[in-house]
Motif scaffolding. Sequence first.
Motif, PDB file in Angstrom:
ATOM      1  N   ARG A  92       0.845  -1.205   0.000  1.00 15.18           N
ATOM      2  CA  ARG A  92       0.000   0.000   0.000  1.00 15.18           C
ATOM      3  C   ARG A  92       0.878   1.253   0.000  1.00 15.18           C
ATOM      4  O   ARG A  92       0.627   2.222  -0.735  1.00 15.18           O
ATOM      5  N   LEU A  93       1.949   1.224   0.831  1.00 12.29           N
ATOM      6  CA  LEU A  93       2.845   2.385   0.899  1.00 12.29           C
ATOM      7  C   LEU A  93       3.601   2.593  -0.417  1.00 12.29           C
ATOM      8  O   LEU A  93       3.800   3.738  -0.854  1.00 12.29           O
ATOM      9  N   ARG A  94       4.015   1.476  -1.061  1.00 14.96           N
ATOM     10  CA  ARG A  94       4.699   1.607  -2.360  1.00 14.96           C
ATOM     11  C   ARG A  94       3.764   2.258  -3.385  1.00 14.96           C
ATOM     12  O   ARG A  94       4.167   3.143  -4.146  1.00 14.96           O
ATOM     13  N   ALA A  95       2.508   1.803  -3.395  1.00 13.21           N
ATOM     14  CA  ALA A  95       1.539   2.375  -4.346  1.00 13.21           C
ATOM     15  C   ALA A  95       1.329   3.862  -4.050  1.00 13.21           C
ATOM     16  O   ALA A  95       1.261   4.695  -4.981  1.00 13.21           O
ATOM     17  N   HIS A  96       1.246   4.204  -2.762  1.00  9.05           N
ATOM     18  CA  HIS A  96       1.051   5.610  -2.375  1.00  9.05           C
ATOM     19  C   HIS A  96       2.257   6.451  -2.810  1.00  9.05           C
ATOM     20  O   HIS A  96       2.096   7.574  -3.324  1.00  9.05           O
ATOM     21  N   CYS A  97       3.480   5.895  -2.615  1.00  9.05           N
ATOM     22  CA  CYS A  97       4.699   6.616  -3.034  1.00  9.05           C
ATOM     23  C   CYS A  97       4.697   6.846  -4.537  1.00  9.05           C
ATOM     24  O   CYS A  97       5.058   7.933  -5.011  1.00  9.05           O
ATOM     25  N   SER A  98       4.285   5.818  -5.273  1.00  9.63           N
ATOM     26  CA  SER A  98       4.235   5.973  -6.740  1.00  9.63           C
ATOM     27  C   SER A  98       3.274   7.083  -7.114  1.00  9.63           C
ATOM     28  O   SER A  98       3.559   7.911  -7.997  1.00  9.63           O
ATOM     29  N   THR A  99       2.119   7.127  -6.455  1.00  9.09           N
ATOM     30  CA  THR A  99       1.136   8.191  -6.724  1.00  9.09           C
ATOM     31  C   THR A  99       1.728   9.555  -6.414  1.00  9.09           C
ATOM     32  O   THR A  99       1.579  10.516  -7.198  1.00  9.09           O
ATOM     33  N   LEU A 100       2.403   9.657  -5.258  1.00 12.16           N
ATOM     34  CA  LEU A 100       3.014  10.944  -4.879  1.00 12.16           C
ATOM     35  C   LEU A 100       4.110  11.353  -5.853  1.00 12.16           C
ATOM     36  O   LEU A 100       4.230  12.534  -6.207  1.00 12.16           O
ATOM     37  N   GLU A 101       4.919  10.372  -6.284  1.00  7.16           N
ATOM     38  CA  GLU A 101       5.983  10.682  -7.255  1.00  7.16           C
ATOM     39  C   GLU A 101       5.391  11.181  -8.567  1.00  7.16           C
ATOM     40  O   GLU A 101       5.901  12.145  -9.175  1.00  7.16           O
ATOM     41  N   ALA A 102       4.308  10.538  -9.001  1.00  7.56           N
ATOM     42  CA  ALA A 102       3.659  10.975 -10.260  1.00  7.56           C
ATOM     43  C   ALA A 102       3.099  12.387 -10.092  1.00  7.56           C
ATOM     44  O   ALA A 102       3.219  13.239 -10.996  1.00  7.56           O
ATOM     45  N   ALA A 103       2.487  12.675  -8.937  1.00  5.56           N
ATOM     46  CA  ALA A 103       1.939  14.016  -8.694  1.00  5.56           C
ATOM     47  C   ALA A 103       3.071  15.043  -8.656  1.00  5.56           C
ATOM     48  O   ALA A 103       2.933  16.155  -9.211  1.00  5.56           O
ATOM     49  N   ALA A 104       4.195  14.684  -8.000  1.00  6.47           N
ATOM     50  CA  ALA A 104       5.337  15.617  -7.943  1.00  6.47           C
ATOM     51  C   ALA A 104       5.876  15.881  -9.342  1.00  6.47           C
ATOM     52  O   ALA A 104       6.199  17.040  -9.688  1.00  6.47           O
ATOM     53  N   ALA A 105       5.981  14.844 -10.168  1.00  7.79           N
ATOM     54  CA  ALA A 105       6.472  15.033 -11.540  1.00  7.79           C
ATOM     55  C   ALA A 105       5.521  15.940 -12.320  1.00  7.79           C
ATOM     56  O   ALA A 105       5.962  16.841 -13.061  1.00  7.79           O
ATOM     57  N   ALA A 106       4.209  15.739 -12.131  1.00  9.38           N
ATOM     58  CA  ALA A 106       3.221  16.585 -12.828  1.00  9.38           C
ATOM     59  C   ALA A 106       3.355  18.032 -12.363  1.00  9.38           C
ATOM     60  O   ALA A 106       3.296  18.970 -13.185  1.00  9.38           O
ATOM     61  N   LEU A 107       3.543  18.232 -11.036  1.00  7.83           N
ATOM     62  CA  LEU A 107       3.720  19.609 -10.539  1.00  7.83           C
ATOM     63  C   LEU A 107       4.986  20.241 -11.083  1.00  7.83           C
ATOM     64  O   LEU A 107       4.983  21.432 -11.450  1.00  7.83           O
TER      65      LEU A 107
END
Length: 126
Positions: free
Chosen positions: A91-106
């Motif tokens: 769950r934490l890995r999936a959350h990190c991936s989501t956060l990384e994708a959001a950071a890249a988009a920002l």
Amino acid sequence: RSGSEARAAAAERRREEAEARAASVEAERRRQYEARAAADERAAAAESAAALALASHERQAKERERKVSELERARAQATERERAQAAEAERLRAHCSTLEAAAAALRRRLRDEAAEAEAALAAVRA
């Protein structure tokens, strides 16, 4: 008279022999009784010892079963904890991936906005 004394002496001898035989028979009977009583006592002691040994063995077997059950329960709990930890890690890995994708988009958006601001500034200067 000596004949009657001889008969009396013979009768006395027979009586004494009969008493001796009776005493011998009684002594043998007593010896057999004591031997049977001793054998019964030994058998009872052996039976008692066997019963104690069996009870001890049964207690040890129950204790081993209890320990095995306890270990199996602990192993099941550890397995469940490992499964829960693995699920949490996923769950934490999936959350990190989501956060990384959001950071890249920002970062892309900020880069685009900076480029637009630079272009606008250059247009104002020109």
